[in-house]
Design a protein around this motif. Structure first.
Motif, PDB file in Angstrom:
ATOM      1  N   SER A 182       0.840  -1.198   0.000  1.00 59.79           N
ATOM      2  CA  SER A 182       0.000   0.000   0.000  1.00 59.79           C
ATOM      3  C   SER A 182       0.872   1.245   0.000  1.00 59.79           C
ATOM      4  CB  SER A 182      -0.915  -0.005   1.230  1.00 59.79           C
ATOM      5  OG  SER A 182      -1.561   1.246   1.380  1.00 59.79           O
ATOM      6  N   LEU A 183       0.683   2.092  -1.004  1.00 59.69           N
ATOM      7  CA  LEU A 183       1.432   3.345  -1.064  1.00 59.69           C
ATOM      8  C   LEU A 183       1.072   4.262   0.101  1.00 59.69           C
ATOM      9  CD1 LEU A 183       1.301   4.130  -4.899  1.00 59.69           C
ATOM     10  CD2 LEU A 183       3.231   3.264  -3.583  1.00 59.69           C
ATOM     11  N   LEU A 184      -0.195   4.243   0.492  1.00 66.85           N
ATOM     12  CA  LEU A 184      -0.611   5.057   1.623  1.00 66.85           C
ATOM     13  C   LEU A 184       0.087   4.631   2.908  1.00 66.85           C
ATOM     14  CD1 LEU A 184      -4.486   5.473   1.114  1.00 66.85           C
ATOM     15  CD2 LEU A 184      -2.746   7.262   1.002  1.00 66.85           C
ATOM     16  N   ALA A 185       0.237   3.325   3.089  1.00 71.94           N
ATOM     17  CA  ALA A 185       0.913   2.806   4.287  1.00 71.94           C
ATOM     18  C   ALA A 185       2.388   3.180   4.275  1.00 71.94           C
ATOM     19  CB  ALA A 185       0.743   1.297   4.376  1.00 71.94           C
ATOM     20  N   ASN A 186       3.021   3.084   3.110  1.00 68.41           N
ATOM     21  CA  ASN A 186       4.437   3.446   3.003  1.00 68.41           C
ATOM     22  C   ASN A 186       4.648   4.933   3.312  1.00 68.41           C
ATOM     23  OD1 ASN A 186       5.114   0.834   2.238  1.00 68.41           O
ATOM     24  ND2 ASN A 186       4.863   1.259   0.058  1.00 68.41           N
ATOM     25  N   GLU A 187       3.779   5.761   2.756  1.00 70.04           N
ATOM     26  CA  GLU A 187       3.876   7.196   3.014  1.00 70.04           C
ATOM     27  C   GLU A 187       3.619   7.500   4.488  1.00 70.04           C
ATOM     28  OE1 GLU A 187       1.617  11.375   1.756  1.00 70.04           O
ATOM     29  OE2 GLU A 187       1.136   9.509   0.724  1.00 70.04           O
ATOM     30  N   ALA A 188       2.610   6.835   5.056  1.00 64.53           N
ATOM     31  CA  ALA A 188       2.268   7.063   6.455  1.00 64.53           C
ATOM     32  C   ALA A 188       3.417   6.668   7.371  1.00 64.53           C
ATOM     33  CB  ALA A 188       1.010   6.272   6.819  1.00 64.53           C
ATOM     34  N   SER A 189       4.026   5.526   7.100  1.00 59.01           N
ATOM     35  CA  SER A 189       5.129   5.054   7.931  1.00 59.01           C
ATOM     36  C   SER A 189       6.313   6.020   7.871  1.00 59.01           C
ATOM     37  CB  SER A 189       5.564   3.655   7.479  1.00 59.01           C
ATOM     38  OG  SER A 189       6.585   3.159   8.306  1.00 59.01           O
ATOM     39  N   PHE A 190       6.624   6.513   6.661  1.00 55.42           N
ATOM     40  CA  PHE A 190       7.729   7.452   6.512  1.00 55.42           C
ATOM     41  C   PHE A 190       7.464   8.741   7.288  1.00 55.42           C
ATOM     42  CE2 PHE A 190       9.646  11.049   4.223  1.00 55.42           C
ATOM     43  CZ  PHE A 190      10.987  10.709   4.337  1.00 55.42           C
ATOM     44  N   LYS A 191       6.268   9.287   7.134  1.00 51.75           N
ATOM     45  CA  LYS A 191       5.928  10.524   7.846  1.00 51.75           C
ATOM     46  C   LYS A 191       5.924  10.310   9.353  1.00 51.75           C
ATOM     47  CE  LYS A 191       3.202  12.693   4.167  1.00 51.75           C
ATOM     48  NZ  LYS A 191       1.858  13.182   3.744  1.00 51.75           N
ATOM     49  N   TYR A 192       5.481   9.134   9.768  1.00 55.43           N
ATOM     50  CA  TYR A 192       5.434   8.820  11.200  1.00 55.43           C
ATOM     51  C   TYR A 192       6.838   8.771  11.787  1.00 55.43           C
ATOM     52  CZ  TYR A 192       3.246   6.624  15.318  1.00 55.43           C
ATOM     53  OH  TYR A 192       2.777   6.339  16.575  1.00 55.43           O
ATOM     54  N   VAL A 193       7.779   8.147  11.047  1.00 55.23           N
ATOM     55  CA  VAL A 193       9.159   8.055  11.519  1.00 55.23           C
ATOM     56  C   VAL A 193       9.797   9.436  11.603  1.00 55.23           C
ATOM     57  CG1 VAL A 193      11.465   7.224  10.934  1.00 55.23           C
ATOM     58  CG2 VAL A 193       9.512   5.690  10.714  1.00 55.23           C
ATOM     59  N   VAL A 194       9.613  10.240  10.568  1.00 55.46           N
ATOM     60  CA  VAL A 194      10.226  11.574  10.553  1.00 55.46           C
ATOM     61  C   VAL A 194       9.653  12.450  11.676  1.00 55.46           C
ATOM     62  CG1 VAL A 194      10.490  13.697   9.222  1.00 55.46           C
ATOM     63  CG2 VAL A 194      10.749  11.485   8.093  1.00 55.46           C
ATOM     64  N   SER A 195       8.324  12.460  11.786  1.00 51.41           N
ATOM     65  CA  SER A 195       7.695  13.263  12.839  1.00 51.41           C
ATOM     66  C   SER A 195       8.089  12.754  14.223  1.00 51.41           C
ATOM     67  CB  SER A 195       6.167  13.220  12.694  1.00 51.41           C
ATOM     68  OG  SER A 195       5.754  13.721  11.446  1.00 51.41           O
ATOM     69  N   SER A 252      10.833  11.217  15.063  1.00 47.24           N
ATOM     70  CA  SER A 252      12.225  11.549  15.335  1.00 47.24           C
ATOM     71  C   SER A 252      12.369  12.999  15.799  1.00 47.24           C
ATOM     72  CB  SER A 252      13.071  11.321  14.082  1.00 47.24           C
ATOM     73  OG  SER A 252      12.987   9.977  13.647  1.00 47.24           O
ATOM     74  N   ILE A 253      11.623  13.879  15.163  1.00 49.57           N
ATOM     75  CA  ILE A 253      11.658  15.296  15.571  1.00 49.57           C
ATOM     76  C   ILE A 253      11.110  15.450  16.991  1.00 49.57           C
ATOM     77  CG2 ILE A 253      10.735  17.597  15.084  1.00 49.57           C
ATOM     78  CD1 ILE A 253      10.707  16.785  12.105  1.00 49.57           C
ATOM     79  N   ALA A 254      10.017  14.746  17.273  1.00 53.04           N
ATOM     80  CA  ALA A 254       9.429  14.812  18.614  1.00 53.04           C
ATOM     81  C   ALA A 254      10.386  14.264  19.661  1.00 53.04           C
ATOM     82  CB  ALA A 254       8.112  14.041  18.644  1.00 53.04           C
ATOM     83  N   THR A 255      11.093  13.179  19.310  1.00 56.69           N
ATOM     84  CA  THR A 255      12.074  12.605  20.224  1.00 56.69           C
ATOM     85  C   THR A 255      13.190  13.602  20.521  1.00 56.69           C
ATOM     86  OG1 THR A 255      11.620  10.357  19.448  1.00 56.69           O
ATOM     87  CG2 THR A 255      13.728  10.724  20.557  1.00 56.69           C
ATOM     88  N   ALA A 256      13.612  14.336  19.502  1.00 49.61           N
ATOM     89  CA  ALA A 256      14.659  15.340  19.701  1.00 49.61           C
ATOM     90  C   ALA A 256      14.201  16.416  20.687  1.00 49.61           C
ATOM     91  CB  ALA A 256      15.039  15.962  18.357  1.00 49.61           C
ATOM     92  N   HIS A 298       0.669  17.445  15.910  1.00 43.63           N
ATOM     93  CA  HIS A 298      -0.497  16.639  15.545  1.00 43.63           C
ATOM     94  C   HIS A 298      -0.594  16.344  14.050  1.00 43.63           C
ATOM     95  CE1 HIS A 298      -1.552  20.747  14.550  1.00 43.63           C
ATOM     96  NE2 HIS A 298      -2.549  20.302  13.819  1.00 43.63           N
ATOM     97  N   LEU A 299       0.251  16.961  13.240  1.00 45.93           N
ATOM     98  CA  LEU A 299       0.062  16.899  11.787  1.00 45.93           C
ATOM     99  C   LEU A 299       0.298  15.516  11.199  1.00 45.93           C
ATOM    100  CD1 LEU A 299       1.711  20.300  10.770  1.00 45.93           C
ATOM    101  CD2 LEU A 299      -0.724  19.752  10.974  1.00 45.93           C
ATOM    102  N   TRP A 300       0.992  14.645  11.932  1.00 52.23           N
ATOM    103  CA  TRP A 300       1.223  13.286  11.454  1.00 52.23           C
ATOM    104  C   TRP A 300      -0.050  12.434  11.485  1.00 52.23           C
ATOM    105  CZ3 TRP A 300      -0.019   9.328  14.746  1.00 52.23           C
ATOM    106  CH2 TRP A 300      -0.186   9.669  16.098  1.00 52.23           C
ATOM    107  N   ALA A 301      -0.969  12.756  12.382  1.00 50.01           N
ATOM    108  CA  ALA A 301      -2.089  11.864  12.680  1.00 50.01           C
ATOM    109  C   ALA A 301      -2.987  11.547  11.477  1.00 50.01           C
ATOM    110  CB  ALA A 301      -2.915  12.442  13.835  1.00 50.01           C
ATOM    111  N   PRO A 302      -3.462  12.522  10.698  1.00 53.36           N
ATOM    112  CA  PRO A 302      -4.367  12.174   9.591  1.00 53.36           C
ATOM    113  C   PRO A 302      -3.765  11.202   8.591  1.00 53.36           C
ATOM    114  CG  PRO A 302      -4.385  14.536  10.009  1.00 53.36           C
ATOM    115  CD  PRO A 302      -3.269  13.980  10.817  1.00 53.36           C
ATOM    116  N   ASP A 303      -2.524  11.443   8.169  1.00 55.11           N
ATOM    117  CA  ASP A 303      -1.893  10.558   7.181  1.00 55.11           C
ATOM    118  C   ASP A 303      -1.639   9.171   7.762  1.00 55.11           C
ATOM    119  OD1 ASP A 303      -1.744  12.425   5.069  1.00 55.11           O
ATOM    120  OD2 ASP A 303      -0.023  13.370   6.009  1.00 55.11           O
ATOM    121  N   VAL A 304      -1.197   9.102   9.013  1.00 61.35           N
ATOM    122  CA  VAL A 304      -0.894   7.809   9.632  1.00 61.35           C
ATOM    123  C   VAL A 304      -2.175   7.025   9.891  1.00 61.35           C
ATOM    124  CG1 VAL A 304       0.074   6.692  11.680  1.00 61.35           C
ATOM    125  CG2 VAL A 304       1.273   8.606  10.622  1.00 61.35           C
ATOM    126  N   TYR A 305      -3.205   7.676  10.387  1.00 56.98           N
ATOM    127  CA  TYR A 305      -4.472   6.990  10.616  1.00 56.98           C
ATOM    128  C   TYR A 305      -5.029   6.428   9.310  1.00 56.98           C
ATOM    129  CZ  TYR A 305      -5.264   8.497  15.483  1.00 56.98           C
ATOM    130  OH  TYR A 305      -5.201   8.674  16.845  1.00 56.98           O
TER     131      TYR A 305
END
Length: 508
Positions: A159-172, A174-178, A236-243
């Motif tokens: 699923s392209l949506l899942a791949n995009e969601a996972s990438f955005k989730y990791v990036v977001s 990582s920033i939150a962890t920082a 919060h911006l990660w939530a719509p794409d990841v959900y």
């Protein structure tokens, strides 16, 4: 700590964590031994068994625990607060596993074994967070939950949506962890310790010793980082794409278990470490400066979450923005800090768990049947399955905070606490945004009862999913009728001394 000290502890109180760790390890080894064509559903059922056993151990801890028990220089502790959140986590993961067993039959996830024991490792991370009293173990639990969640979101590899969601989730993430680590570094630098209970006193000394700005800055950075985990503004911006991109059971897990773990982290980290701050004038900084930060985040989350949800036609994205708003509501007791603060938080989380898992169970069945995640997929649902439509109505009413639902009393208790603490503008925002939410929540009702669908054929609901929907609907209705029973149970078993679930009591 020497080796001999390890054997001096009574480790029985950590049996819930050991059980989940053991099952995750054994199931990963069992997966290696199974043939490629073997039915991996057995892994899912065994995972559910492990969760149930861990739940039994938590219940025994709840009954037998008279005072908090600490381990390894108070890095881990077992108390009423941790037990309450662990039961929420375990119930949430149990529901996720039941939904997943039905979802796996759709064939969208090929790595089924990894999916199940990643859920267990995510659960373990949540439980560690709930039992931590040290920055190190808190961060280990946070990362265990986060890393497991990152992979779970991306397991629909085709699923392209899942791949995009996972990438955005990791990036977001990582920033939150920082942000979180940056704030923690200030906390450690100002206090000279990673233990939250020692930090309580030393941060107060630092604040009164001329480092007030840095203390408040550390609070702000940590809160910004944690806002990612609870999907609150500004992270919060990660939530719509990841959900939208994640499998529906994973979305339910992120919406409830991961969010509840985030609030456990807020309680452990922010409340415990900063509650001792007293200004030279003798006024609590937590109820003034820090409260202002929390109320601002809560208000913005309610406003942005509800207004953005109005524009959504994809149901998962709508639920994501609804989750942002719900995070804002749950932050209200953190800003008011009444004596019933702990009961209010746990009550709302339980009501939210019931409505969320019930709603996502219905979404999973409807989406599969209609092959679309748009709101129009609910058109004519009442004529196809009246019971499912009525159950979904109950869940929607609970989200919206309408009477005869658990969610109504959850919001009512929060609203009253805001009024009692004279946060009138926050109470006004709660009321205003709740009214706004009626428009998109009632969109489900309009589709189910007032629109004709593409077919009149009866909706097929898997047995496990039907059980989840039934239990969640009945529990939502029952708590909405007799809310005092749950509220009194939480108060009697998890917070009898108004001490935030024995959070502030030193461990033995």
């Amino acid at each position: 700590m020497e080796v001999k000290d390890i054997f001096s502890y009574n480790w029985s109180y950590l049996l819930p964590e050991f059980t989940i760790l053991g099952f995750a390890t054994i199931l990963s080894l069992l997966d290696l031994a199974m043939g490629k064509r073997s039915n991996r559903a057995i892994i899912g059922w065994l995972s559910l068994l492990g969760v149930i056993i861990a739940g039994v151990f938590v219940t025994l801890n709840m009954v037998n625990l008279n005072e908090p028990v600490s381990y390894m220089a108070d890095m881990m502790r077992v108390d009423d607060f941790g037990n309450a959140f662990k039961l929420i986590f375990l119930a949430g993961v149990a529901c996720t596993l039941v939904l997943s067993l039905a979802y796996m039959k759709y064939g969208e996830i090929s790595n089924q074994s990894e999916y199940y024991y990643l859920l267990l490792t995510a659960l373990l991370g949540s439980m560690v967070m709930a039992s931590s009293a040290d920055l190190i173990t808190l961060f280990v639990g946070l990362e265990l939950l986060s890393l497991s969640s990152f992979v779970l979101v991306g397991l629909r590899k085709k699923s392209l949506l899942a791949n995009e969601a996972s990438f955005k989730y990791v990036v977001s993430g990582s920033i939150a962890t920082a942000f979180t680590l940056f704030g923690m570094s200030y906390m450690y630098g100002l206090s000279g310790t990673t233990n939250l209970y020692l930090m309580t006193e030393r941060l107060a000394e630092a604040y009164n010793g001329g480092y007030a700005f840095l203390v408040l800055l550390s609070f702000a950075f940590v809160l910004v980082g944690i806002s990612f985990k609870i999907s609150a503004v500004p992270n919060h911006l990660w939530a719509p794409d990841v959900y939208q991109g994640a499998a529906t059971p994973v979305t339910a897990f992120l919406a409830v278990v991961s969010k509840a773990a985030g609030f456990a982290l807020v309680l452990r980290l922010l409340v415990t470490a900063y509650i001792g701050l007293i200004s030279p004038e003798g006024q609590s900084v937590l109820l003034e400066n820090l409260s202002l930060i929390l109320t601002t985040v809560a208000a913005l989350s309610m406003i942005i979450g509800n207004t953005m949800a109005l524009r959504q036609t994809n149901v998962k994205r709508m639920m994501a923005y609804s989750g942002v708003a719900q995070a804002g509501y749950i932050l209200v007791p953190f800003a008011t800090l009444t004596n019933l603060f702990f009961e209010q938080t746990v009550f709302y989380l339980i009501a939210y768990l019931l409505a969320s898992f019930g709603a996502f169970a219905v979404l999973m069945v409807v989406f599969r049947d209609q092959e679309t995640e748009e709101l129009k997929s609910f058109a004519g649902l009442y004529h196809r399955s009246p019971i499912i439509a009525i159950a979904m109505t109950l869940f929607v009413l609970s989200f919206a905070g309408i009477p005869v639902s658990a969610g109504f009393f959850g919001k009512f208790y929060l609203f009253m606490s805001a009024l009692l603490q004279k946060h009138y503008w926050l109470a006004a925002i709660m009321m205003g945004t709740s009214v706004i939410s009626y428009f998109y929540y009632f969109g489900f009702i309009r589709q189910m009862y007032m629109r004709s669908g593409s077919t009149e054929a009866a909706l097929k609901v898997p047995a496990g999913v039907a059980v989840i929907i039934t239990i969640m609907a009945l529990a939502t209705l029952l708590i909405g009728i007799v809310p005092g029973a749950l509220f009194d149970f939480v108060q009697a078993n998890f917070n009898p001394n108004f001490d935030f679930g024995s959070m502030m009591t030193p461990g033995k």
